[in-house]
Design a protein around this motif. Sequence first.
Motif, PDB file in Angstrom:
ATOM      1  N   TYR A  45       0.831  -1.200   0.000  1.00  0.00           N
ATOM      2  CA  TYR A  45       0.000   0.000   0.000  1.00  0.00           C
ATOM      3  C   TYR A  45       0.870   1.255   0.000  1.00  0.00           C
ATOM      4  N   VAL A  46       1.893   1.272   0.856  1.00  0.00           N
ATOM      5  CA  VAL A  46       2.790   2.423   0.944  1.00  0.00           C
ATOM      6  C   VAL A  46       4.236   1.949   1.108  1.00  0.00           C
TER       7      VAL A  46
ATOM      8  N   LYS B 142       3.618   9.823   0.119  1.00  0.00           N
ATOM      9  CA  LYS B 142       2.752  10.807   0.774  1.00  0.00           C
ATOM     10  C   LYS B 142       1.417  10.144   1.082  1.00  0.00           C
ATOM     11  N   VAL B 143       0.888  10.412   2.277  1.00  0.00           N
ATOM     12  CA  VAL B 143      -0.407   9.873   2.686  1.00  0.00           C
ATOM     13  C   VAL B 143      -1.266  10.991   3.257  1.00  0.00           C
ATOM     14  N   ASP B 144      -2.576  10.766   3.256  1.00  0.00           N
ATOM     15  CA  ASP B 144      -3.477  11.679   3.972  1.00  0.00           C
ATOM     16  C   ASP B 144      -4.266  10.861   4.985  1.00  0.00           C
TER      17      ASP B 144
ATOM     18  N   GLY C 228       0.901  13.393   5.660  1.00  0.00           N
ATOM     19  CA  GLY C 228       2.347  13.550   5.699  1.00  0.00           C
ATOM     20  C   GLY C 228       3.055  12.545   4.827  1.00  0.00           C
ATOM     21  N   GLU C 229       4.316  12.274   5.195  1.00  0.00           N
ATOM     22  CA  GLU C 229       5.177  11.377   4.427  1.00  0.00           C
ATOM     23  C   GLU C 229       5.605  10.202   5.298  1.00  0.00           C
ATOM     24  N   ILE C 230       5.513   8.985   4.764  1.00  0.00           N
ATOM     25  CA  ILE C 230       5.975   7.790   5.476  1.00  0.00           C
ATOM     26  C   ILE C 230       7.498   7.861   5.563  1.00  0.00           C
TER      27      ILE C 230
ATOM     28  N   PRO D 227       3.307   0.488  17.414  1.00  0.00           N
ATOM     29  CA  PRO D 227       3.563   1.365  16.270  1.00  0.00           C
ATOM     30  C   PRO D 227       3.899   0.555  15.020  1.00  0.00           C
ATOM     31  N   LEU D 228       3.272   0.917  13.900  1.00  0.00           N
ATOM     32  CA  LEU D 228       3.499   0.241  12.623  1.00  0.00           C
ATOM     33  C   LEU D 228       4.298   1.099  11.658  1.00  0.00           C
ATOM     34  N   PHE D 229       3.991   2.406  11.631  1.00  0.00           N
ATOM     35  CA  PHE D 229       4.637   3.341  10.717  1.00  0.00           C
ATOM     36  C   PHE D 229       4.955   4.640  11.459  1.00  0.00           C
ATOM     37  N   LEU D 230       5.967   5.344  10.961  1.00  0.00           N
ATOM     38  CA  LEU D 230       6.238   6.703  11.410  1.00  0.00           C
ATOM     39  C   LEU D 230       5.964   7.624  10.235  1.00  0.00           C
ATOM     40  N   VAL D 231       5.204   8.697  10.496  1.00  0.00           N
ATOM     41  CA  VAL D 231       4.817   9.652   9.456  1.00  0.00           C
ATOM     42  C   VAL D 231       5.311  11.026   9.860  1.00  0.00           C
ATOM     43  N   LYS D 232       5.987  11.698   8.929  1.00  0.00           N
ATOM     44  CA  LYS D 232       6.401  13.081   9.156  1.00  0.00           C
ATOM     45  C   LYS D 232       5.220  13.956   8.743  1.00  0.00           C
ATOM     46  N   PRO D 233       4.555  14.606   9.715  1.00  0.00           N
ATOM     47  CA  PRO D 233       3.358  15.388   9.399  1.00  0.00           C
ATOM     48  C   PRO D 233       3.677  16.607   8.531  1.00  0.00           C
ATOM     49  N   GLU D 234       2.694  16.973   7.710  1.00  0.00           N
ATOM     50  CA  GLU D 234       2.857  18.181   6.872  1.00  0.00           C
ATOM     51  C   GLU D 234       2.324  19.399   7.589  1.00  0.00           C
TER      52      GLU D 234
END
Length: 166
Positions: free
Chosen positions: A110-111, A116-118, A141-143, A159-166
Amino acid sequence: MLKIQEIREIIKLVDQSSVEEFTYEHDGTKINLKKNNGVTVSAQPVVQAVEEVKPAAQAVQQAPVQEAAAPAQPEKEAPQAGAEDANLHKITSPMVGTFYQSSSPESGPYVKVGDKVDESSVVCIVEAMKLFNEIEAEAKGEIVEILVKDGQLVEYGQPLFLVKPE
């Protein structure tokens, strides 16, 4: 029978509260949530077949305990991330189950790191008791990191993923 989204909301509410144990029973289905060192999530019909269902539920409960005994990948990477980790959004597992990066073995994930994800982007699937639950990013943000491997058992709140928020 409760819908998966309703169960997720109950899990979030229990997680955010000071309640340590929550049991819900309706129309022959029982949901039992416990918060402590060994998180237990079980759903089983309340009928004479309970004894047949219990061994499967116990196997699901034992698997995460065995996984926790092994050195976890996030523990190794947490010291490296340090202060930068505080600014990142963690996408966590809403349930105990098996993590899958794609909808089938033949399809792509999926990613990936850098995507980039929303808030509504599906990032993975967690399979619990033969039900495949799509997990959404819940943040824009961005994975930046995938913390678990495909096919790995995950625990509630892990925790499964870390996302850098926009």
